[in-house]
Design an enzyme around this catalytic site. Structure first.
Site, PDB file in Angstrom:
ATOM      1  N   CYS A   1     -14.238   2.456   6.243  1.00  0.00           N
ATOM      2  CA  CYS A   1     -12.951   2.360   5.537  1.00  0.00           C
ATOM      3  C   CYS A   1     -13.014   3.012   4.157  1.00  0.00           C
ATOM      4  O   CYS A   1     -12.013   3.496   3.639  1.00  0.00           O
ATOM      5  CB  CYS A   1     -12.547   0.904   5.332  1.00  0.00           C
ATOM      6  SG  CYS A   1     -12.514  -0.065   6.817  1.00  0.00           S
TER       7      CYS A   1
ATOM      8  N   HIS B   1      -7.274  -2.159  12.520  1.00  0.00           N
ATOM      9  CA  HIS B   1      -7.473  -0.699  12.523  1.00  0.00           C
ATOM     10  C   HIS B   1      -8.493  -0.342  13.614  1.00  0.00           C
ATOM     11  O   HIS B   1      -9.446  -1.094  13.857  1.00  0.00           O
ATOM     12  CB  HIS B   1      -8.070  -0.234  11.189  1.00  0.00           C
ATOM     13  CG  HIS B   1      -7.077   0.028  10.104  1.00  0.00           C
ATOM     14  ND1 HIS B   1      -7.346  -0.241   8.785  1.00  0.00           N
ATOM     15  CD2 HIS B   1      -5.822   0.564  10.124  1.00  0.00           C
ATOM     16  CE1 HIS B   1      -6.304   0.112   8.034  1.00  0.00           C
ATOM     17  NE2 HIS B   1      -5.368   0.597   8.829  1.00  0.00           N
TER      18      HIS B   1
ATOM     19  N   ARG C   1       0.803  -1.224   0.000  1.00  0.00           N
ATOM     20  CA  ARG C   1       0.000   0.000   0.000  1.00  0.00           C
ATOM     21  C   ARG C   1       0.841   1.282   0.000  1.00  0.00           C
ATOM     22  O   ARG C   1       0.291   2.380  -0.092  1.00  0.00           O
ATOM     23  CB  ARG C   1      -0.965   0.008   1.205  1.00  0.00           C
ATOM     24  CG  ARG C   1      -1.998  -1.109   1.156  1.00  0.00           C
ATOM     25  CD  ARG C   1      -3.180  -0.829   2.071  1.00  0.00           C
ATOM     26  NE  ARG C   1      -3.959   0.319   1.611  1.00  0.00           N
ATOM     27  CZ  ARG C   1      -5.041   0.776   2.237  1.00  0.00           C
ATOM     28  NH1 ARG C   1      -5.467   0.205   3.329  1.00  0.00           N
ATOM     29  NH2 ARG C   1      -5.698   1.829   1.772  1.00  0.00           N
TER      30      ARG C   1
HETATM   31  N1  ARG Z   1      -7.166  -4.453   2.715  1.00  0.00           N
HETATM   32  C1  ARG Z   1      -7.046  -3.222   3.421  1.00  0.00           C
HETATM   33  C2  ARG Z   1      -5.788  -3.267   4.285  1.00  0.00           C
HETATM   34  O1  ARG Z   1      -5.486  -4.297   4.834  1.00  0.00           O
HETATM   35  C3  ARG Z   1      -8.251  -2.956   4.265  1.00  0.00           C
HETATM   36  C4  ARG Z   1      -8.267  -1.598   4.865  1.00  0.00           C
HETATM   37  C5  ARG Z   1      -9.429  -1.367   5.772  1.00  0.00           C
HETATM   38  N2  ARG Z   1      -9.529  -0.004   6.119  1.00  0.00           N
HETATM   39  C6  ARG Z   1      -9.913   0.480   7.314  1.00  0.00           C
HETATM   40  N3  ARG Z   1     -10.045   1.763   7.443  1.00  0.00           N
HETATM   41  N4  ARG Z   1     -10.099  -0.281   8.335  1.00  0.00           N
HETATM   42  O2  ARG Z   1      -5.092  -2.289   4.446  1.00  0.00           O
END
Ligand code: ARG
Length: 265
Positions: A253, A159, A83
């Site tokens: 999210c 998160h 990311r």
């Molecule tokens: N696949 C993403 C990650 O693992 C999911 C993000 C979820 N976002 C959130 N705000 N909780 O980063």
């Protein structure tokens, strides 16, 4: 603020919810995302978009790009290489939209995924995707807010926005098992009504919701949670988020709230 799911896919595994062998329905994801945007428009919210970028499969989770109040933003520095490419694009979007951009550089930080603003208080999750040191930076940059660090201990709740849903300074819903003991005490200390939800509610992504005055946008199948909210007098809007849950995300999210001081509280 949203990022269209044009390139959304589950191609790697950086949290326990992700399984690259399970396909994502692209058209269904588009529809679910569009429904969320339409609901926000119907609520007369002004909506903004960032251009999605190919190969950045998780960029659709706009909450993770930055945290801002008025025109000051702290841009994210993602934990995982998968990311990290997003930072550049969120930074550019913020600059193009006249934000002052603070870059935490060496501090790992995932924006509104871990930073939740409730009136005079900033709740800051740390442990998985954000470093604890970010609390100091946030306190310096937003001196009129009290920054409260909360330690996350269950990887499924990587998160803060998956295990904590503050509605106002009186009322917060949270999943106690996702926090260490000290953080549970802290939450109870700061909120008059700190309501612990069930395993089932938490695991259904019920807490990954957005509150706007008396309306809460949450996901379907979080029936018990919706009933709780209705009983408290909230207008509850339920949306299907099945495709995004395959990646570990839902309503909140997908939504980056551009906080404005004169509209808080
Ligand atoms: N696949 C993403 C990650 O693992 C999911 C993000 C979820 N976002 C959130 N705000 N909780 O980063």
């Amino acid at each position: 603020m949203f990022c269209p799911p044009d390139y959304f896919s589950v191609e790697y595994k950086i949290n326990p919810w992700m399984d690259p062998s399970i396909p994502v329905g692209c058209n269904l994801a588009q529809k679910q995302w569009q429904d969320l945007v339409d609901v926000c428009k119907d609520l007369s919210l002004s909506v903004d978009f960032i251009q999605p970028v190919s190969d950045l499969f998780d960029m659709v989770f706009a909450a993770n790009g930055f945290f801002s109040i008025d025109k000051k933003a702290v841009v994210s520095r993602f934990r995982y290489s998968e990311r990290q490419g997003e930072t550049k694009f969120y930074k550019q979007w913020l600059k193009d939209n006249d934000f002052e951009v603070i870059d935490p550089k060496t501090i790992v930080y995932e924006g509104q995924g871990d930073t939740l603003l409730v009136e005079d208080v900033i709740l800051q999750g740390y442990g998985f995707r954000s470093d604890r040191e970010i609390t100091k930076l946030l306190s310096n940059e937003f001196p009129n807010k009290k920054v409260i660090p909360l330690r996350l201990v269950d990887e499924r709740f990587f998160h803060l926005d998956i295990c904590c849903f503050p509605i106002n300074r009186e009322l917060v819903y949270f999943y106690d098992k996702a926090f260490d003991q000290k953080s549970v005490h802290t939450i109870k200390k700061y909120f008059k009504n700190a309501v612990a939800v069930s395993d089932e509610e938490a695991l259904s992504f019920a807490l990954n919701s957005v509150a706007l005055d008396h309306t809460v946008i949450t996901k379907t199948e979080a029936k018990r949670f919706s009933d709780r909210l209705s009983a408290q007098g909230f207008n509850v809007i339920e949306l299907d988020m099945s495709e995004f849950i395959k990646s570990g995300g839902a309503v909140k999210c997908l939504t980056n709230e551009l906080w404005e001081e004169n509209k808080i509280g």
